[in-house]
Write a protein that holds these residues in place. Sequence first.
Motif: not given
Length: 486
Positions: A432-437
């Motif tokens: 999820t963090k990678a997607s947001e980044a």
Amino acid sequence: MSSINFLGAASGLPLDELVSTFVNAERDTKLARINKTKTTLDASLSGVGQLKSALASFLDASKKLSTDNLKARAVSIVQPEAGKEFISATAKNTAAASSFDIKVNQLASGSRVESADGAYSDSSAVVSTTAGNLTFQADGNSFTVAVTAGMTMNELRLKINDVSDNFGVNANILNVGGAVGTKLVLTSTITGTGNDLAISNDNAELDAFSTVPTGASAGLAVTLAAKDAVIELDGTTVSSKTNVFDDVVQDISITVLAKTPDGNNAKLDVATDKTAAEKNINDFIKSYNTLVSQVATLTRKRILDADGKVTLESGALSGDSLPRNIMNQLRGVLGSTVSGAADSLNSLYSMGISMTKDGTLEISASSEFNNETGQARFDKALNQNFDNVAKLFGGDDGLISKLDAFVSEYTKTGGILSNRQDTIQSQLRDNTKASEAASRYIASYEDSLRKRYAALDTLLGQMQRQQASVTAALSSLPKFTSSSSS
């Protein structure tokens, strides 16, 4: 009114479409891998949850074959008369198989206390002109009723019945009339010989409503004494202060409900509950086979037809070695021998339960590797070696104990599957963090492109205007004009 500038408006070129193409290409490149990872992780998390649930269900079914459950006793009773219960009974798992002839001679009953005939003409008779207390006792139980000055017999009746700690005394008034008049009748639910209701007081004026007087004589008398229940068990007389006979036969409880007719006794049989045991064993086999099917679904590979189209998607845990390792080890446990069991009945196979080629369990009708079929061995074990069946499944070293120890390592809180779920959930959070980044990067990338192409659009627009201006200036020169005219 302010105008809205669109990318490419100055130059006339499709720059907005070009930027969108670049951004979409970058988005697809960046997010495709992230989204694919998320899909894989979601499927894995769901698959691990399903595997954990399937193992837990199998373990629950297995525990029904623990020693206590397998040793359950079946109680059967033949009543002396159809349609009426004279006795009932229950048996603990430790009760021995047995059969008894039971004659009920007497039911347990409580005592009855009455006032004398002709003592009172009606229920409004005053109990006492002064206050005092009546104490009711039977078999160690007691409660006290406060009598107020001028209280009537009916008021006393109501107060006795309503007192919160009344242990089972019921007060009634009989308005008979004539020489009998009105009588106070008290019955006690406390049964057993010697447990008659006793009523005492702290005011001699209340002796008329007591069985134990403070003064000269009591006004109430026991007209029916409390009695024990009496039965004959295979001719041996046994009594109980209640209608329940606990452990007269060790680990068996008998309740008497009615006196049996003369010459027609009740019959009680206690035996091992083979029907329940057979059902639990079959449920165990069914539950394991369900587990095998669920794991096969979770680990199946994708199937393609001749044209390369997908006809069946792969399972949530396809390619994961954990489910297969679990099932391999589980088959090892099920195929093992139990050291504490009888030599003739120390494995599932010796009981007639075998494993098929597809990994499921069955009670085989075949005698391929034995003179007896699996069904014959199964029936023989239940009918002739029932206690050894309990040793095979139950006990500290029994098959169920082994299964519990093995499966619990995977299903318990903090176990292997719980830790796997925690790991996947952590990976999902990272995803999820990678997607947001990536989304932030795409937004920044798009903003940068638009700024650059906006500058380009402005520059091209200026160049186009300059070109138009130069062309217009040249066309106004005389030589240019005459040359053009000729």
